[in-house]
Design a protein around this motif. Structure first.
Motif, PDB file in Angstrom:
ATOM      1  N   HIS A 129       0.717  -1.136  -0.159  1.00  0.00           N
ATOM      2  CA  HIS A 129      -0.075  -0.079   0.080  1.00  0.00           C
ATOM      3  C   HIS A 129       0.824   1.148   0.143  1.00  0.00           C
ATOM      4  CE1 HIS A 129      -2.853   2.961   1.530  1.00  0.00           C
ATOM      5  NE2 HIS A 129      -3.969   2.057   0.880  1.00  0.00           N
ATOM      6  N   PRO A 130       0.656   2.156  -0.468  1.00  0.00           N
ATOM      7  CA  PRO A 130       1.277   3.373  -0.842  1.00  0.00           C
ATOM      8  C   PRO A 130       1.736   4.082   0.597  1.00  0.00           C
ATOM      9  CG  PRO A 130      -0.441   3.578  -2.145  1.00  0.00           C
ATOM     10  CD  PRO A 130      -0.545   2.296  -1.794  1.00  0.00           C
ATOM     11  N   LEU A 131       0.668   4.193   1.528  1.00  0.00           N
ATOM     12  CA  LEU A 131       0.899   4.536   2.898  1.00  0.00           C
ATOM     13  C   LEU A 131       2.078   4.067   3.371  1.00  0.00           C
ATOM     14  CD1 LEU A 131      -2.579   5.570   4.066  1.00  0.00           C
ATOM     15  CD2 LEU A 131      -0.678   7.101   3.584  1.00  0.00           C
ATOM     16  N   LEU A 132       1.980   2.534   3.072  1.00  0.00           N
ATOM     17  CA  LEU A 132       3.182   1.791   3.820  1.00  0.00           C
ATOM     18  C   LEU A 132       4.469   2.089   3.341  1.00  0.00           C
ATOM     19  CD1 LEU A 132       4.296  -0.374   5.523  1.00  0.00           C
ATOM     20  CD2 LEU A 132       3.579  -2.145   4.068  1.00  0.00           C
ATOM     21  N   THR A 133       4.664   2.166   2.064  1.00  0.00           N
ATOM     22  CA  THR A 133       5.913   2.666   1.215  1.00  0.00           C
ATOM     23  C   THR A 133       6.199   4.068   1.616  1.00  0.00           C
ATOM     24  OG1 THR A 133       5.127   1.305  -0.739  1.00  0.00           O
ATOM     25  CG2 THR A 133       6.744   2.991  -1.067  1.00  0.00           C
ATOM     26  N   ALA A 134       5.216   4.864   1.838  1.00  0.00           N
ATOM     27  CA  ALA A 134       5.506   6.267   2.180  1.00  0.00           C
ATOM     28  C   ALA A 134       6.149   6.329   3.628  1.00  0.00           C
ATOM     29  CB  ALA A 134       4.247   7.091   2.054  1.00  0.00           C
ATOM     30  N   LYS A 135       5.513   5.401   4.406  1.00  0.00           N
ATOM     31  CA  LYS A 135       6.000   5.522   5.873  1.00  0.00           C
ATOM     32  C   LYS A 135       7.435   5.209   5.753  1.00  0.00           C
ATOM     33  CE  LYS A 135       4.768   6.070   9.471  1.00  0.00           C
ATOM     34  NZ  LYS A 135       5.102   7.296  10.582  1.00  0.00           N
ATOM     35  N   GLU A 150      -1.005   4.600 -10.379  1.00  0.00           N
ATOM     36  CA  GLU A 150      -1.820   5.090  -9.363  1.00  0.00           C
ATOM     37  C   GLU A 150      -0.989   5.204  -8.294  1.00  0.00           C
ATOM     38  OE1 GLU A 150      -5.627   4.770  -6.688  1.00  0.00           O
ATOM     39  OE2 GLU A 150      -5.932   4.030  -8.608  1.00  0.00           O
ATOM     40  N   CYS A 151      -0.051   4.259  -7.858  1.00  0.00           N
ATOM     41  CA  CYS A 151       0.752   4.548  -7.094  1.00  0.00           C
ATOM     42  C   CYS A 151       1.691   5.603  -6.982  1.00  0.00           C
ATOM     43  CB  CYS A 151       1.879   3.385  -6.795  1.00  0.00           C
ATOM     44  SG  CYS A 151       1.200   1.817  -5.786  1.00  0.00           S
ATOM     45  N   LEU A 152       2.093   5.913  -7.921  1.00  0.00           N
ATOM     46  CA  LEU A 152       3.032   7.258  -8.467  1.00  0.00           C
ATOM     47  C   LEU A 152       2.193   8.526  -7.866  1.00  0.00           C
ATOM     48  CD1 LEU A 152       4.584   6.377 -11.738  1.00  0.00           C
ATOM     49  CD2 LEU A 152       5.878   6.887  -9.562  1.00  0.00           C
ATOM     50  N   ALA A 211       1.657  12.420  -3.102  1.00  0.00           N
ATOM     51  CA  ALA A 211       0.909  12.951  -1.963  1.00  0.00           C
ATOM     52  C   ALA A 211       1.266  12.580  -0.762  1.00  0.00           C
ATOM     53  CB  ALA A 211      -0.637  12.564  -2.172  1.00  0.00           C
ATOM     54  N   ALA A 212       1.753  11.260  -0.396  1.00  0.00           N
ATOM     55  CA  ALA A 212       2.100  10.728   0.834  1.00  0.00           C
ATOM     56  C   ALA A 212       3.415  11.091   1.009  1.00  0.00           C
ATOM     57  CB  ALA A 212       1.831   9.080   0.677  1.00  0.00           C
ATOM     58  N   LYS A 225      -8.607   4.777  -8.122  1.00  0.00           N
ATOM     59  CA  LYS A 225      -9.513   3.537  -8.205  1.00  0.00           C
ATOM     60  C   LYS A 225      -8.853   2.628  -7.264  1.00  0.00           C
ATOM     61  CE  LYS A 225      -9.988   0.176 -12.081  1.00  0.00           C
ATOM     62  NZ  LYS A 225      -9.758  -0.335 -13.233  1.00  0.00           N
ATOM     63  N   PHE A 226      -7.805   2.296  -7.046  1.00  0.00           N
ATOM     64  CA  PHE A 226      -7.025   1.213  -6.078  1.00  0.00           C
ATOM     65  C   PHE A 226      -6.819   1.719  -4.896  1.00  0.00           C
ATOM     66  CE2 PHE A 226      -5.573   0.651 -10.613  1.00  0.00           C
ATOM     67  CZ  PHE A 226      -6.074  -0.690 -10.974  1.00  0.00           C
ATOM     68  N   TYR A 227      -6.593   2.849  -4.611  1.00  0.00           N
ATOM     69  CA  TYR A 227      -6.329   3.349  -3.155  1.00  0.00           C
ATOM     70  C   TYR A 227      -7.052   4.754  -2.861  1.00  0.00           C
ATOM     71  CZ  TYR A 227      -2.095   0.599  -4.347  1.00  0.00           C
ATOM     72  OH  TYR A 227      -1.297  -0.537  -4.725  1.00  0.00           O
ATOM     73  N   ASP A 228      -7.372   4.812  -1.562  1.00  0.00           N
ATOM     74  CA  ASP A 228      -8.410   5.850  -1.228  1.00  0.00           C
ATOM     75  C   ASP A 228      -7.848   6.172   0.262  1.00  0.00           C
ATOM     76  OD1 ASP A 228     -11.016   7.318  -0.081  1.00  0.00           O
ATOM     77  OD2 ASP A 228     -11.000   7.384  -2.128  1.00  0.00           O
TER      78      ASP A 228
END
Length: 304
Positions: free
Chosen positions: A94-100, A142-144, A149-150, A162-165
């Motif tokens: 998940h992008p929030l995990l990657t961002a963290k 979408e991850c990009l 943002a993150a 579509k995939f992440y919110d």
């Protein structure tokens, strides 16, 4: 023209690993990273695979250090060299995990992270983690956007796709950099288009020299047509190198010779419009590798 290196030891595909790497470990990685730091390398890079299926293990091996842990470890023993994931398969998480994870690396390193990303290529790896391999390109696109943002300045980033919110979820520490560079890896038409339209840099997948000019021109055309402005760091992976005259078989593709000859050969990349080259040296030991790196920084890179 800047120069960086994909670290040995941390990934040991039979395509490029030297025999001595099989018995190497953390102390070797630290010394190589410190050598890169001293020798003026722009970055050290680490790959990403969570798990390698048995059918691919004979070629890929199963030695793939985790990039977040490895880059964080090396950040603590270096001072100026940047830390590149080449590449993180960000669609597996998940992008929030990657961002963290990567925001923390950037914070701890004082702003030295470059986040290189790619779509991935191992179906079993995606299946094991419950991610749809068929849609990995759309997920990465979408991850990009989500990572922009993150990893931005906002403590509570927001993304709706579509995939992440997500919204209303805070993450600190924030990155030390105001904008973490996102470099996109790959040489397929989809990867090149992704780099052109969404990336801060392009990491080609070992394109031969004669194919690079057309790829670079295509990227520039895509950006112009889409009205994308701002700098884009164009990369290239060079042929294997050996500074000096080797006394052992280094392979016919390896560029060898005195420093001025290597510099002359590598300047051709700059003439194509390449901003940074990723170099790899043939070596029989850690000591030979670090000697090669030091010689390159002192005697070759000054003429690039």
């Amino acid at each position: 023209m800047e120069y960086g290196i994909q670290l040995p030891v941390q990934s040991q595909s039979t395509i490029y690993a030297e025999p001595w790497e099989a018995g190497a470990g953390p102390a070797d990685l630290v010394e190589i990273a410190r050598t890169a730091d001293r020798a003026g390398f722009a970055y050290v890079a680490c790959c990403d695979h969570v798990a390698v299926p048995r059918r691919l293990a004979p070629a890929m091996s199963t030695v793939w250090y985790d990039p977040v842990a490895t880059l964080a470890h090396l950040a603590a023993v270096t001072e100026r060299v940047r830390l590149l994931s080449h590449v993180a398969v960000v669609g597996l998480r998940h992008p929030l995990l990657t961002a963290k994870q990567y925001a923390t690396v950037d914070h701890l390193s004082g702003g030295r992270l470059i986040l290189g990303v790619g779509a991935g290529h191992v179906p079993e790896e995606f299946a094991a983690l419950g991610v749809d391999f068929r849609h990995r390109g759309a997920v990465l696109d979408e991850c990009l956007d989500a990572l922009r943002a993150a990893l931005g300045p906002e403590e509570f980033p927001e993304h709706h796709g579509k995939f992440y919110d997500f919204e209303g979820l805070g993450q600190r520490p924030r990155p030390a950099q105001e904008r973490i560079p996102l470099w996109v890896g790959g040489s397929s038409p989809a990867a090149v288009r992704r780099a052109a339209l969404k990336g801060d840099g392009w990491l080609p997948q070992g394109d031969p020299r004669d194919l690079l000019p057309a790829q670079i021109e295509h990227i520039r055309r895509l950006r112009a047509e889409a009205g994308v402005e701002g700098p884009l760091t164009i990369g290239a992976i060079t042929e294997p190198l050996y500074v000096g005259t080797p006394r052992w078989p280094v392979g016919r593709r390896t560029i060898t010779g005195p420093p001025d000859a290597l510099a002359e050969s590598l300047r051709a990349y700059r003439a194509m419009g390449v901003d940074q080259i990723q170099v790899r040296f043939r070596s029989r030991s850690r000591a030979e590798l670090t000697d090669q790196m030091a010689a390159f920084g002192a005697d070759v890179a000054t003429d690039l």
